[in-house]
Scaffold this motif. Structure first.
Motif, PDB file in Angstrom:
ATOM      1  N   ALA A 194       1.330  -8.891  26.432  1.00  0.00           N
ATOM      2  CA  ALA A 194       1.729  -8.360  25.125  1.00  0.00           C
ATOM      3  C   ALA A 194       2.785  -9.253  24.481  1.00  0.00           C
ATOM      4  CB  ALA A 194       2.263  -6.939  25.278  1.00  0.00           C
ATOM      5  N   ASP A 198       2.204 -11.281  21.025  1.00  0.00           N
ATOM      6  CA  ASP A 198       3.089 -10.984  19.894  1.00  0.00           C
ATOM      7  C   ASP A 198       3.707 -12.250  19.307  1.00  0.00           C
ATOM      8  OD1 ASP A 198       4.612  -8.857  18.321  1.00  0.00           O
ATOM      9  OD2 ASP A 198       6.255 -10.053  19.142  1.00  0.00           O
ATOM     10  N   ALA A 341       7.763  -6.732  21.020  1.00  0.00           N
ATOM     11  CA  ALA A 341       6.768  -6.323  22.018  1.00  0.00           C
ATOM     12  C   ALA A 341       7.331  -5.219  22.910  1.00  0.00           C
ATOM     13  CB  ALA A 341       6.350  -7.522  22.867  1.00  0.00           C
TER      14      ALA A 341
END
Length: 345
Positions: A194, A198, A341
């Motif tokens: 993630a 991001d 994130a």
């Protein structure tokens, strides 16, 4: 949804990836060259069934993949004997083009989701990840060599899941269906992926970080369960044993074909700090790679937000504040970049 694409021609792989990714997590394998790992999802076989050698290789592979419900064969020529051969090999469906394959995968995905709706059971992709981790840890426990393909399977699944559903859903499912070491490894990988997505990493760099995260704690497979599963805090002697896991992991992986130097570096040094206070080598800032810096942030954050027997899971806002206060140990610019994130709703 995982698609294990088995082909006899490596040149077909870029086209199938272009057609199916990122909607589906594609794990390509070349027939007769690489180990196959696909505990569920869909197996897609795209090989020349007119070649006797290829047919025998496929037979051998199919014996190990009984657990897969969907086995889709691509037969480019509308020849009845080739279609019959595909079904004889175990096909559950035959398509004649990539376009048809995409349509059939959409149908399969809808059927899987319908079957899972309302059931208190893990999604298929979560089961895949759990089985892949189990395969790696089981191999180490029995003295066998682990396959890099298992780590790639986990990583590819996590990237696809987070790309489609975001980090929150991933964290909820991991906490619901996994615990202990597997939970931590899955959380770290999901958070690292993630983070990379991001900050707009390339797909190749997302996978590089993801695989490093997947394998970062593999050395814990050799740590006694009495320490790994201890319900309370570790004493100093147990801490010393636990701190051996980065070196153990490095030794377990260093001779595996295809393992990258940067992955080995991440496994060995994910507990190093910029001020030299980490372990096992007490590295200082110039010696710590960017990949390791990213992984360390993800690892610490995951450890803080997961429940432990002696404490509840920490709220993400509080965990992020702790990261922000680790001045000198973590790279400030990366911690700031991690904020979005980490706290995404």
């Amino acid at each position: 949804m995982l698609v294990c694409y088995l082909t006899d021609e490596p040149g077909k792989i870029p086209a199938i990836r272009a057609a199916l990714e990122p909607r589906y997590a594609v794990v390509p394998r070349v027939l007769g060259q690489e180990p196959i790992f696909a505990p569920s999802g869909v197996l897609m076989v795209d090989a020349d069934l007119r070649e006797g050698e290829r047919v025998e290789q496929i037979k051998n592979v199919m014996r190990d993949l009984d657990a897969i419900n969907e086995k889709l064969f691509v037969v480019h020529r509308h020849l009845h004997h080739l279609v019959a051969q595909a079904y004889a090999l175990g096909a559950t469906g035959v398509v004649h083009s990539v376009k048809q394959a995409t349509s059939r995968l959409t149908q399969i995905e809808a059927e899987i989701r319908a079957a899972e709706t309302g059931l208190d059971s893990p999604p298929t992709w979560m089961t895949d990840c759990g089985k892949a981790f189990a395969a790696m840890y089981s191999a180490i426990g029995s003295g066998k060599t682990i396959h890099l393909a298992d780590a790639e399977t986990v990583t590819t699944q996590i990237i696809a899941s987070i790309s489609q559903n975001g980090l929150n859903g991933w964290l909820d499912n991991v906490r619901k269906y996994h615990e202990g070491t597997f939970q931590h490894c899955l959380l770290v990988t999901g958070i690292a992926v993630a983070f990379a997505l991001d900050i707009k990493f390339t797909s190749q760099d997302v996978k590089r970080l993801g695989i490093a995260a997947t394998l970062h704690d593999i050395g814990k497979a050799r740590i006694p369960l009495s320490i790994l599963d201890k319900p309370g805090r570790l004493n100093p002697k147990e801490e010393d044993i636990m701190k051996q896991h980065p070196l153990i992991g490095y030794d377990l992986l260093k001779d595996i074909p295809g393992i990258s130097i940067e992955t080995l570096d991440a496994v060995k040094h994910h507990h190093e700090y910029l001020d030299g206070s980490g372990y096992p080598d007490a590295l200082a800032s110039p010696q710590i790679s960017d990949l390791v810096r990213l992984l360390t942030i993800s690892d610490i954050f995951a450890a803080l937000i997961e429940a432990r027997p002696y404490r509840a899971a920490m709220p993400r806002e509080e965990a992020y504040k702790i990261l922000s206060d680790m001045n000198g140990k973590l790279e400030t610019s990366l911690v700031k970049a991690f904020r979005r994130a980490a706290l995404a709703a």
